[in-house]
Motif scaffolding. Structure first.
Motif, mmCIF file in Angstrom:
data_model
loop_
_atom_site.group_PDB
_atom_site.id
_atom_site.type_symbol
_atom_site.label_atom_id
_atom_site.label_comp_id
_atom_site.label_asym_id
_atom_site.label_seq_id
_atom_site.Cartn_x
_atom_site.Cartn_y
_atom_site.Cartn_z
ATOM 1 N N LEU A 56 0.933 -0.992 -0.207
ATOM 2 C CA LEU A 56 -0.465 0.349 0.067
ATOM 3 C C LEU A 56 0.933 1.193 -0.078
ATOM 4 O O LEU A 56 2.324 1.935 0.908
ATOM 5 C CB LEU A 56 -0.383 0.217 1.442
ATOM 6 N N GLY A 57 0.440 2.301 -0.714
ATOM 7 C CA GLY A 57 1.314 3.517 -0.747
ATOM 8 C C GLY A 57 0.067 4.400 -1.530
ATOM 9 O O GLY A 57 -1.215 4.564 -1.961
ATOM 10 N N ILE A 58 1.235 5.474 -1.538
ATOM 11 C CA ILE A 58 0.807 6.971 -1.989
ATOM 12 C C ILE A 58 1.544 7.912 -2.627
ATOM 13 O O ILE A 58 2.993 7.335 -2.434
ATOM 14 C CB ILE A 58 0.481 8.058 -0.651
ATOM 15 N N THR A 59 0.673 8.294 -4.400
ATOM 16 C CA THR A 59 2.000 9.083 -5.091
ATOM 17 C C THR A 59 1.518 10.301 -4.493
ATOM 18 O O THR A 59 0.283 11.358 -4.737
ATOM 19 C CB THR A 59 1.058 8.504 -6.681
ATOM 20 N N LEU A 60 2.921 10.877 -4.512
ATOM 21 C CA LEU A 60 2.687 12.984 -4.848
ATOM 22 C C LEU A 60 3.879 12.912 -5.544
ATOM 23 O O LEU A 60 3.946 12.277 -5.609
ATOM 24 C CB LEU A 60 3.773 13.287 -3.012
ATOM 25 N N ASN A 61 2.585 14.425 -5.995
ATOM 26 C CA ASN A 61 4.023 15.232 -6.950
ATOM 27 C C ASN A 61 4.859 16.003 -5.976
ATOM 28 O O ASN A 61 4.625 17.166 -5.848
ATOM 29 C CB ASN A 61 3.077 16.097 -8.276
ATOM 30 N N LEU A 62 5.747 15.823 -6.326
ATOM 31 C CA LEU A 62 6.668 16.780 -5.322
ATOM 32 C C LEU A 62 7.691 17.443 -6.066
ATOM 33 O O LEU A 62 8.255 17.396 -7.726
ATOM 34 C CB LEU A 62 7.752 15.321 -4.546
ATOM 35 N N THR A 63 8.745 18.161 -5.970
ATOM 36 C CA THR A 63 9.341 19.429 -6.048
ATOM 37 C C THR A 63 10.416 19.729 -5.713
ATOM 38 O O THR A 63 10.374 19.920 -4.444
ATOM 39 C CB THR A 63 8.665 20.866 -6.947
ATOM 40 N N ASN A 77 5.663 11.220 -8.290
ATOM 41 C CA ASN A 77 5.435 11.634 -9.893
ATOM 42 C C ASN A 77 6.226 13.080 -10.265
ATOM 43 O O ASN A 77 6.383 14.557 -8.456
ATOM 44 C CB ASN A 77 4.029 12.335 -10.298
ATOM 45 N N HIS A 78 7.631 13.593 -11.147
ATOM 46 C CA HIS A 78 8.106 14.457 -11.261
ATOM 47 C C HIS A 78 8.264 15.418 -12.546
ATOM 48 O O HIS A 78 8.277 13.848 -13.389
ATOM 49 C CB HIS A 78 9.551 14.356 -10.239
#
Ligand code: PNW
Length: 486
Positions: free
Chosen positions: A222-229, A300-301
């Motif tokens: 189980l996980g989550i996806t973040l858009n990081l910068t 996500n990048h």
């Protein structure tokens, strides 16, 4: 460049962007179907109604994945298809995903499922959407319904895709559905999506335990996806730019990472957005639910951000962040921040290309968080103005370069100690690019929007070759034969 054995090579899509069949098989409006009817909300008046008709063409699309040699396919289930009115499960909706998963498994492609990629049932939006805490509980029920149908075959589960977009850009920036400009609602949406993530993680773990027997343990990740910068200060010695970069880092990265990984919102962030009531949303026990351990973090990048606290001179180039609707900053407490151009090459989204930024981000995450789980790049890719040439091919030299350079950056990050276990290119197919409609193409496979014919672009062929070579170098048997794509 060597990638570890078992490194997962994949490609990603999202339900609302590719499926179409928006009102078929019991599916009702998602917020994106409804938003598409708002005049001028979406470029060209485009809608997700037919998209690229993946709902009917999924066997062809899965065959394409197999030919490209993809290990895994990251897709999302549509909440509005599975629970159209927000309360009652639609068995026909689940049946579509069940057939898709069977097809993937038959072709040897690992299904990587995301539960929320922005298509809330419109019925729930009418009850307040993510500004309403109840939506978080509805999300856990929806997760249970999907798990009930697919839990015996799907091992990798992601709760949310880029909650930043479905909170700040949707409720404050006004660029994404439901298109609001309400910082109080937007920060409530942030907290309620965090809560929904935690409730779903708890529910799915309970269900997996309940369906395990002594001789068969259900293996679920189980996980989550973040858009990081990276929020890079424009002038690193200018305190005004440093302060602006701190604020953007707090809103963009730490507001999402820290409740999950540390069980607390950053104190500087709570101060920055004090007037918008984020702290009032946090009820006792919420942060324990939110910070339950996860098995992976999706990153996500696309680009990093050059940040300034000074206004840009008139006419100076920017465009890195949603600025299409002037005066509507998605950044509460940081409305004054600007994103000056660094003069780097840009994609058709106007996003600056800087592969070294991805390397830096991945290394930095490991350095900053002791509790960081293994990372997967769950999206990376680029939009360019493609041309289908007379020879029947799309010679997308820039996208090919973009992908190869970013994969190389991931490789360097791994050499520097980052624990990255997979890479998914965005996107498999040209598709409905949200507020941009069909005007921006991100696919490694070209789609003719009249005939819906799929044509792998040169980038798809290069990616297939990269995968085969990376596997051969890692000593994975049989990998070298996978280059004969298309
Ligand atoms: C992601 N930004 O969205 C999404 O997960 C995809 O569905 C989407 O198609 C893809 O990236 C390309 O846009 C983003 O403002 C939206 O920096 C906005 C930003 C980044 C990613």
């Amino acid at each position: 460049m060597r990638f570890p054995k078992g490194f997962i090579w994949g490609s990603a899509t999202a339900a609302a962007q590719i499926e179409g069949a928006a009102h078929e098989g019991g599916k009702e409006d998602s917020i994106w179907d409804a938003y598409a009817r708002v005049p001028n909300a979406i470029a060209g008046g485009d809608t997700p109604e037919r998209a690229v008709d993946h709902y009917h063409r999924y066997p062809e699309d899965v065959a394409l994945m197999q030919r490209l040699g993809l290990d895994s396919y990251r897709f999302s289930t549509s909440w509005a298809r599975v629970v159209p009115g927000g309360r009652t499960v639609n068995p026909k909706g689940l049946d579509f995903y069940s057939r898709l998963v069977d097809e993937l498994l038959e072709q040897g492609v690992l299904p990587w499922l995301t539960l929320y990629h922005w298509d809330l049932p419109q019925a729930l939006q009418e009850r307040g959407g993510w500004a309403n805490r109840d939506t978080a509980y509805r999300f856990a029920d929806y997760a249970e319904a999907v798990y009930g149908a697919l839990g015996d075959r799907v091992s990798h589960w992601t709760t949310f895709n880029e909650p930043l977009c479905s909170s700040l850009i949707a409720y404050i920036g006004g660029e994404h559905a439901p298109g609001l400009n309400d910082p109080v609602a937007g920060l409530a949406a942030v907290h309620h999506q965090h809560l929904a993530h935690g409730l779903a993680v708890r529910r799915l773990r309970e269900l997996a335990t309940a369906s395990s027997t002594d001789d068969s343990q259900r293996d679920i990740r189980l996980g989550i996806t973040l858009n990081l910068t990276n929020a890079v200060p424009n002038h690193p010695a200018d305190p005004v730019d440093l302060e602006a970069a701190r604020r953007i880092d707090a809103l963009w990265n730490r507001m999402f990472l820290e409740p999950l990984l540390l069980g607390a919102y950053p104190t500087d962030l709570l101060e920055d957005v004090r007037e918008f009531g984020l702290a009032d949303r946090i009820l006792p026990g919420d942060l324990e639910v939110i910070s339950q351990p996860i098995d992976f973090l999706g990153v996500n990048h696309y680009h990093d951000d050059n940040v300034s606290g000074h206004p840009l001179p008139d006419g100076a180039p920017t465009g890195l962040r949603p600025t299409d609707k002037p005066g509507r900053s998605p950044f509460p407490g940081s409305e004054h921040v600007s994103f000056p151009s660094r003069g780097l090459p840009r994609t058709a989204m106007d996003w600056e290309v800087n592969p070294a930024g991805l390397e830096e981000l991945l290394v930095r995450l490991g350095r900053e968080y002791d509790t960081l789980p293994p990372l997967y790049i769950t999206e990376n890719g680029a939009s360019y103005d493609d041309v289908l040439s007379d020879d029947g091919h799309v010679h997308d030299v820039e996208r090919t370069r973009y992908i190869l350079d970013h994969v190389a950056a991931v490789g360097r990050a791994i050499e520097r100690g980052a624990d990255v276990r997979g890479y998914f290119v965005w996107s498999l197919l040209d598709n409905f690019e949200w507020a941009w409609g069909y005007a921006k193409r991100f696919g490694i496979v070209h789609v003719d929007y009249d005939t819906l014919v799929r044509t792998p672009k040169d980038s798809a062929l290069a990616y297939a070759q990269l995968i085969a070579e990376a596997k051969a170098a890692a000593g994975v048997a049989g990998a070298a034969g996978a280059t004969g794509a298309a």
